[in-house]
Each structure stands twice: as structure tokens, then as C-alpha cells.
Design a protein around this motif. Structure first.
Motif, PDB file in Angstrom:
ATOM      1  N   LEU A 291       1.134  -1.583   0.373  1.00 24.09           N
ATOM      2  CA  LEU A 291      -0.140   0.065  -0.307  1.00 24.09           C
ATOM      3  C   LEU A 291       0.647   1.394   0.077  1.00 24.09           C
ATOM      4  O   LEU A 291       1.801   1.055   0.669  1.00 24.09           O
ATOM      5  CB  LEU A 291      -0.405  -0.440   1.693  1.00 24.09           C
ATOM      6  CG  LEU A 291      -1.941  -1.332   1.222  1.00 24.09           C
ATOM      7  CD1 LEU A 291      -2.313  -0.899   2.826  1.00 24.09           C
ATOM      8  CD2 LEU A 291      -2.235  -0.985  -0.148  1.00 24.09           C
ATOM      9  N   ILE A 292       0.563   2.022  -0.753  1.00 23.49           N
ATOM     10  CA  ILE A 292       0.797   4.175  -1.435  1.00 23.49           C
ATOM     11  C   ILE A 292       0.649   4.622  -0.314  1.00 23.49           C
ATOM     12  O   ILE A 292      -1.119   4.852  -0.733  1.00 23.49           O
ATOM     13  CB  ILE A 292       1.140   3.510  -2.546  1.00 23.49           C
ATOM     14  CG1 ILE A 292       2.431   2.180  -3.243  1.00 23.49           C
ATOM     15  CG2 ILE A 292       2.535   5.149  -2.491  1.00 23.49           C
ATOM     16  CD1 ILE A 292       2.299   2.831  -4.907  1.00 23.49           C
ATOM     17  N   GLY A 293       0.874   5.156   0.198  1.00 24.28           N
ATOM     18  CA  GLY A 293       0.473   6.511   1.399  1.00 24.28           C
ATOM     19  C   GLY A 293       1.304   7.603  -0.054  1.00 24.28           C
ATOM     20  O   GLY A 293       1.830   7.813  -0.684  1.00 24.28           O
ATOM     21  N   THR A 294       0.773   9.323   0.821  1.00 24.13           N
ATOM     22  CA  THR A 294       1.503  10.024  -0.327  1.00 24.13           C
ATOM     23  C   THR A 294       2.043  11.009   1.159  1.00 24.13           C
ATOM     24  O   THR A 294       1.304  10.785   2.243  1.00 24.13           O
ATOM     25  CB  THR A 294       0.460  10.535  -1.358  1.00 24.13           C
ATOM     26  OG1 THR A 294       0.943  11.615  -1.162  1.00 24.13           O
ATOM     27  CG2 THR A 294      -0.592  10.675  -0.237  1.00 24.13           C
ATOM     28  N   THR A 295       3.378  12.072   0.671  1.00 24.78           N
ATOM     29  CA  THR A 295       3.288  13.172   1.552  1.00 24.78           C
ATOM     30  C   THR A 295       2.437  14.626   0.650  1.00 24.78           C
ATOM     31  O   THR A 295       3.614  15.670   0.652  1.00 24.78           O
ATOM     32  CB  THR A 295       5.641  13.141   1.665  1.00 24.78           C
ATOM     33  OG1 THR A 295       6.097  12.927   0.055  1.00 24.78           O
ATOM     34  CG2 THR A 295       5.568  11.676   2.880  1.00 24.78           C
ATOM     35  N   GLY A 296       1.636  14.131  -0.455  1.00 23.38           N
ATOM     36  CA  GLY A 296       1.014  15.397  -0.809  1.00 23.38           C
ATOM     37  C   GLY A 296       1.971  16.140  -2.431  1.00 23.38           C
ATOM     38  O   GLY A 296       2.306  15.517  -2.320  1.00 23.38           O
ATOM     39  N   PRO A 297       1.671  17.381  -1.781  1.00 23.82           N
ATOM     40  CA  PRO A 297       2.128  17.847  -3.908  1.00 23.82           C
ATOM     41  C   PRO A 297       3.214  18.667  -3.287  1.00 23.82           C
ATOM     42  O   PRO A 297       4.020  19.064  -4.497  1.00 23.82           O
ATOM     43  CB  PRO A 297       0.883  19.423  -3.738  1.00 23.82           C
ATOM     44  CG  PRO A 297       0.372  19.444  -2.402  1.00 23.82           C
ATOM     45  CD  PRO A 297       0.826  17.985  -1.648  1.00 23.82           C
ATOM     46  N   ASN A 298       4.275  18.650  -2.415  1.00 26.47           N
ATOM     47  CA  ASN A 298       5.197  19.574  -1.939  1.00 26.47           C
ATOM     48  C   ASN A 298       6.412  18.537  -1.697  1.00 26.47           C
ATOM     49  O   ASN A 298       6.346  17.748  -0.897  1.00 26.47           O
ATOM     50  CB  ASN A 298       5.094  20.486  -1.162  1.00 26.47           C
ATOM     51  CG  ASN A 298       3.855  21.282  -1.131  1.00 26.47           C
ATOM     52  OD1 ASN A 298       3.919  22.213  -2.260  1.00 26.47           O
ATOM     53  ND2 ASN A 298       3.268  21.726  -0.311  1.00 26.47           N
ATOM     54  N   SER A 299       7.543  18.856  -1.982  1.00 32.88           N
ATOM     55  CA  SER A 299       8.770  17.693  -2.047  1.00 32.88           C
ATOM     56  C   SER A 299       9.354  18.251  -0.458  1.00 32.88           C
ATOM     57  O   SER A 299      10.512  17.585  -0.301  1.00 32.88           O
ATOM     58  CB  SER A 299       9.470  18.123  -2.706  1.00 32.88           C
ATOM     59  OG  SER A 299      10.080  19.767  -3.375  1.00 32.88           O
ATOM     60  N   GLU A 300       9.332  19.093   0.366  1.00 32.74           N
ATOM     61  CA  GLU A 300       9.490  19.378   1.564  1.00 32.74           C
ATOM     62  C   GLU A 300       8.503  20.442   2.286  1.00 32.74           C
ATOM     63  O   GLU A 300       7.970  20.868   1.093  1.00 32.74           O
ATOM     64  CB  GLU A 300      11.093  20.034   1.511  1.00 32.74           C
ATOM     65  CG  GLU A 300      11.195  21.759   0.523  1.00 32.74           C
ATOM     66  CD  GLU A 300      11.098  21.510  -0.710  1.00 32.74           C
ATOM     67  OE1 GLU A 300      12.181  20.032  -1.257  1.00 32.74           O
ATOM     68  OE2 GLU A 300      10.827  21.062  -2.005  1.00 32.74           O
ATOM     69  N   GLY A 301       8.912  21.027   3.442  1.00 31.62           N
ATOM     70  CA  GLY A 301       8.148  22.255   3.774  1.00 31.62           C
ATOM     71  C   GLY A 301       6.529  21.118   5.235  1.00 31.62           C
ATOM     72  O   GLY A 301       7.188  20.383   5.179  1.00 31.62           O
ATOM     73  N   LYS A 302       5.751  22.239   5.433  1.00 28.31           N
ATOM     74  CA  LYS A 302       4.937  22.257   6.403  1.00 28.31           C
ATOM     75  C   LYS A 302       4.615  20.557   6.585  1.00 28.31           C
ATOM     76  O   LYS A 302       5.031  19.363   7.002  1.00 28.31           O
ATOM     77  CB  LYS A 302       4.657  23.359   6.974  1.00 28.31           C
ATOM     78  CG  LYS A 302       4.172  23.142   8.209  1.00 28.31           C
ATOM     79  CD  LYS A 302       3.091  24.515   8.428  1.00 28.31           C
ATOM     80  CE  LYS A 302       1.852  24.672   7.904  1.00 28.31           C
ATOM     81  NZ  LYS A 302       0.665  25.511   8.035  1.00 28.31           N
ATOM     82  N   GLU A 303       3.555  20.869   5.514  1.00 28.13           N
ATOM     83  CA  GLU A 303       2.639  20.015   4.952  1.00 28.13           C
ATOM     84  C   GLU A 303       3.491  17.830   4.822  1.00 28.13           C
ATOM     85  O   GLU A 303       3.375  17.248   5.397  1.00 28.13           O
ATOM     86  CB  GLU A 303       1.913  19.163   4.012  1.00 28.13           C
ATOM     87  CG  GLU A 303       1.140  20.447   3.869  1.00 28.13           C
ATOM     88  CD  GLU A 303       1.112  21.709   3.641  1.00 28.13           C
ATOM     89  OE1 GLU A 303       2.305  21.735   2.318  1.00 28.13           O
ATOM     90  OE2 GLU A 303       0.152  22.943   4.353  1.00 28.13           O
TER      91      GLU A 303
END
Ligand code: AHR
Length: 658
Positions: A402-414
Motif C-alpha cells: 500500500l502506497i500513501g503520500t507526502t502530498g504535493p510538496n517535496s519539502e515544507g510543513k505538510e
């Protein structure tokens, strides 16, 4: 030639010494490492890879006649034979000898046809009053000075009150990128028509509901390890009702309901009001294509959230799925695994797969849950849902990664919030996205060197990335060079990076919303971008195991004192070759000493593959598709050390036969 270049241009440069340990075999390179990301953006599916030539074939666009010009006595009906696509057209006799009833389709930016090629026309039809009727089908060149607009023609006999599928083949007399299709009604008998379709007979692997051959061949020639589908943001939907629903994309094509496509309206500066998803290219076709191009299928499904860019967290339970109502979405995941892998004798979804023509399983191993999602401070909107999905799917299908995600940004708060959560939740991998400029790519050569390598740490799926040049957002050579440099980092860290997919994949030159993209086309032609060739070079030269390559004990990753060089090395156990990739991102030729540690003193035969352009802003185009393509030459290399020269702005690959 290369040695001569070195002498001519390399006078003042200091030598860079690379130590390559050829006898210490490192981590295996995952077979999935270099893959492809498909999303129906830029007319990638309808009007692109999916070879259907008729737009709005089922008359289901909100404007039911979109794509059609109607003439004479045409009326729209909505009690057709396909429940999910109820509309069809009735063609009544004009009532006068000199008047005619006809419908004409404009295709996607026209209909591309090739001289002497065959096209399969099909239609569901009936004669509502009973009896027999004859319809005529013409391929036409509208703007011609010749006497006759027809460049292909066939007649079709329709009989009886029952809906039936009729097929006839037309041959085009001429190559034309913007033909139209006309269907003439019988002059005396009323005829009903539904699902009016036209495909080239010569599709990829010859499937009737097939793919455009030249475009699918570009995919095959990438030898991708993994094929991610169906997106991208379209997985989420602007609202939940318009998210991609895979269950609507399987079964008979005639009964797959139309969905909107968010790329129709996402950018008002590139607006495409007739961009919809027919789902003709659906999950069965995606799985089949994965199998045929030799890639692991990687579907991504909705995690119970609509697009977060378009919907914040206000009114959370209205725009996203309330936690206690996630079950149908979780069922979509579980049923998809069954559709792909289940036993047709015991599972209804597996039976559907078998009925569609594939009784054998598709061997699905990966499932992405959520696309670009993120949490908010005080509200883990995404991860609270993801955890419910992961726990529920694991119970039934522990074998699926199963593959989750770290969102649209390669770094930063999210990103910082999400990365540790992926481990806590127990994802096998997480999906990182980075559309970034040149500076970012040049600085990110060590990105994965210090990632968490503990046993429970999820692996990385670099699921969407591309260099978006500052002020130069197109497929120029420099963007591809930046990507090549960065990819040494993926390769060096193959122990934790399991897969990476450049994005997006396809774009129609007249219908794009987003660039750069790997492969471009019009209705008849295509070209592979420089970025495509970088992907292909990595894929075809991925080897089997990482080898250590250092300069003064450090990875070569464009760091201070490394003269803009990036490099990595692999062993190919299958061919017994050492494969060294070197990218010179600087504007000076760089002399490099390759210390081939572990190789016996001697001369070895080798190949040098090079991708280079003197002009950084140059690109391949439809008119000049091979302006910048890899060049291969043979040479010999000496061990224990070989001097090489890497010209400015060049991607080199050495394949040395051990
Ligand atoms: O690749 C284009 C878009 O970029 C994808 O749909 C989305 O995931 C990302 O924001």
C-alpha cells in the motif's frame, strides 16, 4: 572523437577522480524503478492514447450534440439500450428528395486518417418502425477544392426494431489530420443510432477497443517497470461525485458513463470546454496495457477526499467523506484487488475480468491510496482516513503493498508532518511529488542519501516529477539534463527508492493544459521529448545492482568542489557490464578519471551513449522529432583507470564489458 574534444576544450579544467568499486555488489535495483505515470490530462486518453476517433460518441456530453454538426431531421432521445448512457439520435427522412438528414463528427481536433489505412466504423442501431434501412458513412475532407469531399465511404444495412451492433470497415484514400465523419440517414426510413464509433483497425496489439499504436509503442520502448494510473488529480475529483470511479470504467464500453474531466476547466488561460472522460480507456484496458508493455500495474484510488486544492477543510464532511461513511470507498479498493487478482469462480469482480477476456489474474502487487493529500494542523484530515483504509485493506489483502503520500510538496510543513505518519500508519511506500525548477534539481542530488533506512520505514515512490524551468516551462534540453542529474540520486539510493515516474506522460499539441510532458502528438504524428529519452536511458541502463561511485569519498551529486558533476554506477549481472552514468551540468568540459576498482588491469570493450545539445533551450518537435536523441558509439576502456572527458551540458553513459 571524445578524446579530441577533451584536448580541445579541457585545457584548464582540474581532473575529477571517480572511484567505482566494481567488486562490491550493492543493493538490487528494483525492477519497478523507472516507470510511467498516466493521467487523462492534455487529451492523453480520449483524443490521445485511446484510439477512438469520435468525440461524444454516445451523445452524453452536457451539450448532447457537442462534437457533432447535425443537418436535416435529427432528434435526441433518452430511452436507449444502455442504461448509463441513455441518449441516442433519431434520423428521420427529410421529407424532400433534395434535403438530407445527416450527423457529422469533428473528432478530437479533427480526425487523423492515413492513406490506405483501414478504419472500423461501428454503431448500435435499429429501425424503430421495423423493416430495413440503409445508412451511408463518409470520411470527408471539408476544405477541399476537389469535386468530391469524400475520402472514404461505406454503406450499412440496418434491419429490425431491436438494437444491434453493426460494423463496417472504411479505407481512407488520403492522409489527412483533420477529416470529419458523416453518417447519412436513410432517405425513406427512420433510423436510431447510438454509440457511433470509429477506430483504426491497426491499434496497438490489434485490440478493437485499442490504443493508438505509435503512442503505445513509445511506452513499450521505455521498458517501464511500473505503470501508474489513472492520475493525478482526476482520482480525487473537484467534488466527490466527479472523482475517478473505476467501477464505471469496466464492462461493455457502451455502458460506461461519461465523467467530467477537471482539466477541462482547471486553467482558464487554457480552457477546453469539450474535454470529458468517456472511460473507454478504463481499468481493464490499463491492466492489459501494463501487462503488454511489461510493467507492474499501479492503480491509485480515492481516499475519501475530493481535491484539497479545490476544497479546503471547511465543511469537511460535505466536501470529503465522513469517517463513518468510508466503507464504499474501502470496498472500491478491495474489489479492485479482486478484479485484478481474484478467482472468477468465486468473485464477481474477478468474473467480470474473465468475461472481459482475461481469466488469468493481472498479478496486482501495489495499490496507491490517495493522490496529493495532506493534513492540517489540528486536523489530520488525510492520515486519519488513510489509516482506516490501510487497516481495512490489510485485513483482507495483506499481500498488497500500500502506497500513501507526502502530498504535493517535496519539502515544507505538510511534507514534514506527513513523512513520519506514513511510517506510523504502516504504508509500504509513499508517493512524493516534485515539479521544481533547475535550482531545486541541482541542489537535490543528495535528497535520498540520508532518508530513514530502518526496517519499518516505507520505501519511496517518486510518483510525479519534472523540471519546470524558471520562465522556461517546456521540454527543452536543459530540463531533461537536470532530471538526468537528479536521477543519479534515485539510482544510488535504490535500496530505499523503489519506483519513480516522470509526469505527466502525454500531451496533444492542440489540447494541452500542462507542460512539460514526456510524449507529444497531433492526430497523426508524435515526438518523444528530451525528458522521455532521459527516462529511457535510465530504464534501459538500470542494471541489476548499485555500485559505489565516489569522488574524494563522497557521492557525486553536484556538491561544492564537484564541478557540476553528477554520477552513479550499477552492475548489470545479466550482461556482466559496469554501467556508469555521468552528467556534466556545468558549462565547461570536465576531465574525469574513472578508477575501476576491482577490475583487472587490461582493456575492455565498451559503449558510450550520449545525450547532448549545444543549445539548452532546444527541443524535439513534431517537425524535427529527432533533433536531440541519444547517440551510441563503441570504444575501449582501460583498467584500473581510464581518463574520460565529459563535455559541458552532457549526459554520458558508459557500458563497460567486465
Ligand atoms: O501531473 C499533473 C498534476 O500534478 C497531477 O494531476 C497532480 O497529481 C499534480 O498536482
Amino acid at each position: 572523437m571524445f578524446a579530441a574534444l577533451a584536448v580541445a576544450a579541457g585545457m584548464n579544467a582540474q581532473t575529477n577522480t571517480f572511484d567505482i568499486n566494481t567488486s562490491k555488489v550493492g543493493a538490487p535495483i528494483p525492477s519497478t524503478m523507472y516507470g510511467i505515470f498516466f493521467e487523462d490530462i492534455n487529451y492523453a486518453a480520449d483524443g490521445g492514447l485511446y484510439a477512438e476517433l469520435i468525440k461524444n460518441r454516445s451523445f452524453e456530453f452536457p451539450n448532447n450534440y457537442a462534437g457533432w454538426i447535425i443537418s436535416g431531421r435529427v432528434s435526441l432521445k433518452d430511452d436507449g439500450p444502455f442504461k448509463k448512457n441513455p441518449h441516442y439520435v433519431r434520423l428521420a427522412p427529410s421529407g424532400h428528395r433534395d434535403k438530407h438528414t445527416m450527423i457529422e463528427n469533428e473528432g478530437f481536433f479533427g480526425i487523423g486518417v492515413k492513406a490506405n489505412a483501414e478504419y472500423r466504423f461501428s454503431v448500435w442501431a435499429r429501425v424503430p418502425d421495423g423493416g430495413n434501412a440503409k445508412i451511408w458513412i463518409d470520411l470527408v475532407e471539408n476544405a477541399t477544392m476537389t469535386d468530391d469531399q469524400k475520402i472514404g465511404n461505406a454503406g450499412l444495412d440496418i434491419s429490425g426494431k431491436e438494437w444491434k451492433k453493426y460494423t463496417v470497415t472504411l479505407k481512407a484514400k488520403k492522409t489527412l489530420d483533420k477529416a470529419h465523419l458523416r453518417v447519412w440517414g436513410d432517405s425513406k426510413v427512420t433510423t436510431d443510432l447510438e454509440h457511433v464509433s470509429l477506430f483504426p483497425v491497426d491499434t496497438y496489439k490489434g485490440h478493437e477497443n485499442g490504443m493508438r499504436k505509435d503512442l503505445a509503442e513509445s511506452l513499450e520502448q521505455l521498458k517501464p517497470g511500473v505503470f501508474r494510473f489513472p492520475g493525478g488529480c482526476i482520482v480525487e475529483g473537484t467534488d466527490l461525485a466527479t472523482r475517478y470511479q473505476w467501477k464505471n470504467s469496466v464492462g461493455p464500453v457502451e455502458n460506461r458513463p461519461l465523467n467530467e474531466n477537471r482539466w477541462h476547466y482547471t486553467f482558464t488561460h487554457r480552457y477546453f470546454p469539450d474535454y470529458f472522460q468517456s472511460y473507454g480507456l478504463g481499468f481493464y484496458e490499463y491492466f492489459l496495457l501494463s501487462e503488454e508493455i511489461g510493467a507492474e500495474p499501479l492503480p491509485v484510488l480515492n481516499v475519501g477526499m475530493s481535491c484539497q486544492f479545490q476544497n479546503g477543510i471547511e465543511h469537511e464532511d460535505e466536501v470529503h467523506v465522513p469517517l463513518d461513511q468510508l466503507q464504499p470507498y474501502i470496498d472500491d479498493c478491495i474489489d479492485l484487488i479482486d478484479f485484478a487478482n481474484g478467482d472468477p469462480a468465486t468473485n464477481q469482480w474477478a468474473k467480470l475480468r474473465a468475461d472481459m477476456g482475461h481469466p488469468e489474474p493481472f498479478n496486482l502487487k501495489y495499490l496507491g491510496v490517495g493522490n496529493e493529500q495532506w493534513d492540517y494542523e489540528g486536523n489530520p484530515a488525510f492520515t486519519k482516513r488513510l489509516k482506516i483504509f490501510v487497516d481495512a485493506i490489510r485485513k483482507v489483502h495483506p499481500e498488497i503493498k500500500l502506497i500513501g503520500t507526502t502530498g504535493p510538496n517535496s519539502e515544507g510543513k505538510e511534507f514534514d508532518m506527513l513523512q513520519p505518519r506514513m511510517k506510523e500508519i504502516g504504508c509500504d511506500l509513499y508517493d512524493e511529488h516534485f515539479y521544481r525548477n533547475e535550482e531545486w534539481f541541482l541542489k537535490s542530488g543528495n535528497r535520498y542519501d540520508n532518508y530513514d533506512r530502518s526496517k519499518k520505514a516505507p520505501k519511496v515512490f517518486a510518483g510525479e516529477y519534472a523540471c519546470h524551468g524558471k520562465g522556461k516551462k517546456w521540454n527543452h534540453f536543459n530540463a531533461a539534463l537536470m532530471e538526468a542529474a537528479f536521477m543519479t540520486d534515485l539510482e544510488r539510493n535504490a535500496d530505499i527508492v523503489e519506483m519513480a515516474t516522470y509526469a505527466p506522460l502525454f500531451a496533444h499539441v492542440e489540447g494541452w493544459q500542462w507542460r512539460p510532458d514526456a510524449i507529444w502528438y497531433d492526430n497523426l504524428r508524435k515526438f518523444n521529448s528530451c525528458s522521455y529519452y532521459v527516462q529511457q536511458l535510465y530504464s534501459l541502463n538500470k542494471g541489476t545492482n548499485v555500485l559505489s561511485l565516489t569522488m574524494n569519498g563522497k557521492p557525486v551529486a553536484g556538491n561544492d568542489g564537484q564541478n557540476g558533476l553528477f554520477a552513479s554506477a550499477v552492475l548489470d549481472k545479466n550482461t556482466n557490464e559496469v554501467v556508469i552514468k555521468v552528467i556534466n551540468t556545468g558549462d565547461k568540459l570536465q576531465p574525469v578519471t574513472l578508477n575501476l576498482r576491482g577490475m583487472k588491469k587490461g582493456t575492455y570493450s565498451a559503449q558510450l551513449i550520449s545525450l547532448h545539445s549545444d543549445d539548452l533551450t532546444a527541443e524535439n518537435t513534431l517537425d524535427n522529432p529527432t533533433k536531440i536523441v541519444p547517440q551510441t558509439s563503441s570504444l575501449s576502456v582501460t583498467a584500473p583507470a581510464q581518463e574520460i572527458s565529459v563535455p559541458a551540458r552532457t549526459f554520458y553513459i558508459y557500458r563497460i564489458k567486465k
